[in-house]
Design an enzyme around this catalytic site. Sequence first.
Site, mmCIF file in Angstrom:
data_model
loop_
_atom_site.group_PDB
_atom_site.id
_atom_site.type_symbol
_atom_site.label_atom_id
_atom_site.label_comp_id
_atom_site.label_asym_id
_atom_site.label_seq_id
_atom_site.Cartn_x
_atom_site.Cartn_y
_atom_site.Cartn_z
ATOM 1 N N ASN A 8 -1.955 13.995 2.940
ATOM 2 C CA ASN A 8 -3.073 14.212 2.061
ATOM 3 C C ASN A 8 -4.382 14.021 3.015
ATOM 4 O OD1 ASN A 8 -5.277 13.833 0.357
ATOM 5 N ND2 ASN A 8 -4.542 11.566 -0.358
ATOM 6 N N TRP A 9 -5.108 14.781 3.221
ATOM 7 C CA TRP A 9 -6.334 14.699 4.358
ATOM 8 C C TRP A 9 -7.532 14.006 3.616
ATOM 9 C CZ3 TRP A 9 -7.252 19.978 7.131
ATOM 10 C CH2 TRP A 9 -6.244 20.355 7.820
ATOM 11 N N LYS A 10 -7.492 13.716 2.210
ATOM 12 C CA LYS A 10 -8.632 13.293 1.604
ATOM 13 C C LYS A 10 -9.792 14.406 1.754
ATOM 14 C CE LYS A 10 -6.645 8.850 2.150
ATOM 15 N NZ LYS A 10 -6.547 7.592 1.524
ATOM 16 N N HIS A 95 -4.220 10.047 -7.937
ATOM 17 C CA HIS A 95 -4.313 9.259 -6.757
ATOM 18 C C HIS A 95 -5.390 8.049 -7.017
ATOM 19 C CE1 HIS A 95 -5.494 7.915 -2.592
ATOM 20 N NE2 HIS A 95 -4.529 8.518 -2.115
ATOM 21 N N GLU A 97 -7.725 6.628 -5.505
ATOM 22 C CA GLU A 97 -9.230 7.203 -5.213
ATOM 23 C C GLU A 97 -9.816 7.664 -6.191
ATOM 24 O OE1 GLU A 97 -8.620 8.624 -1.235
ATOM 25 O OE2 GLU A 97 -8.077 6.566 -0.561
ATOM 26 N N GLU A 160 2.231 4.158 -4.688
ATOM 27 C CA GLU A 160 1.226 3.888 -3.881
ATOM 28 C C GLU A 160 0.430 2.283 -4.111
ATOM 29 O OE1 GLU A 160 -0.254 7.378 -1.157
ATOM 30 O OE2 GLU A 160 -1.293 7.519 -3.313
ATOM 31 N N GLY A 166 -4.962 3.101 3.145
ATOM 32 C CA GLY A 166 -5.958 3.081 4.249
ATOM 33 C C GLY A 166 -6.217 1.670 4.876
ATOM 34 N N SER A 197 -0.609 3.382 4.183
ATOM 35 C CA SER A 197 -0.529 3.104 5.533
ATOM 36 C C SER A 197 0.672 3.457 6.152
ATOM 37 C CB SER A 197 -0.830 1.744 5.823
ATOM 38 O OG SER A 197 -2.212 1.209 5.036
ATOM 39 N N GLY A 218 -1.780 9.561 4.444
ATOM 40 C CA GLY A 218 -3.225 9.766 4.400
ATOM 41 C C GLY A 218 -3.766 9.819 5.611
ATOM 42 N N GLY A 219 -4.195 8.878 6.133
ATOM 43 C CA GLY A 219 -4.821 8.654 7.415
ATOM 44 C C GLY A 219 -4.023 9.467 8.600
HETATM 45 C C1 PEP Z 1 -3.391 8.211 0.642
HETATM 46 O O1 PEP Z 1 -4.140 8.971 0.698
HETATM 47 O O2 PEP Z 1 -2.431 8.549 -0.298
HETATM 48 C C2 PEP Z 1 -2.662 7.431 1.493
HETATM 49 C C3 PEP Z 1 -1.606 6.740 1.120
HETATM 50 O O3 PEP Z 1 -3.451 6.907 2.454
HETATM 51 P P1 PEP Z 1 -3.182 6.160 3.923
HETATM 52 O O4 PEP Z 1 -1.767 6.288 4.377
HETATM 53 O O5 PEP Z 1 -4.102 6.317 4.650
HETATM 54 O O6 PEP Z 1 -2.877 4.788 3.171
#
Ligand code: PEP
Length: 234
Positions: A8-10, A95, A97, A160, A166, A197, A218-219
């Site tokens: 997930n690039w966000k 999600h 966010e 999650e 993040g 993470s 994500g990141g």
């Molecule tokens: C996400 O965007 O769903 C996520 C888990 O982000 P990260 O891996 O950066 O915590």
Amino acid sequence: MSKLIVANWKMNGSLTLAHDYAWALTQHLEEKPIPHTLVVCPPVAYTSFMVGRLVGASIAIGAQDCSTHKKGAYTGEISCEILKDIGCTYVLIGHSECRQNHQETEETLAAKMTLAYETGLIPIYCIGETQTERDAGKTKDILAQHLSFIDQKPLIIAYEPVWAIGTGRIPQDSEIQEAVLFIHDRVSRATVLYGGSVTAKNAGAILSLPGVDGVLVGGASLNPHEFWHIVTAV
Ligand code: PEP
């Protein structure tokens, strides 16, 4: 064993990253075929470009969100039909966010799930507790609540914990296991992912936990080589 691994690039990236990412992943896959299913969710603006670059590669594209409406006067929104039309196979729904930033309600999320299924997109439904809810010992209550309006159909669910997204903080292995097994117990035949993470360092241990069918990243997914390390961690 085959896992589902989702990037997930966000709201990150560029055309250059989309180009380099598709190239790097196809190269890696040519050198080392893997038994896993890979999904990349770039910002929707890069979707068609990436679909074109990934023709013939076994990497699917997903969207990060969708509208609750089928079509019509909803400026700025993107329907499931349009997502399907531009080559998306999957769509993230709920999600944390999006839940927070768009004040999504259970009705909103249920509508999105229904539209995704009707359109033939595969929804990845995200659930998880906040730090406050966790501190109050309510993790399972929250998971049960987030699952309460979902049909018992085969479903991909991403556990999650909001506080782990993040932040570089992750639950202990036993806590991840307990949560994903709880979800499996509640939703038969579900594919359950862990997200929050995940990095190349911790992916192997997380992906080896009983009940963890994959990860949502994500990141750490923004670098195709780190993402590949995650993909090859099991
Ligand atoms: C996400 O965007 O769903 C996520 C888990 O982000 P990260 O891996 O950066 O915590």
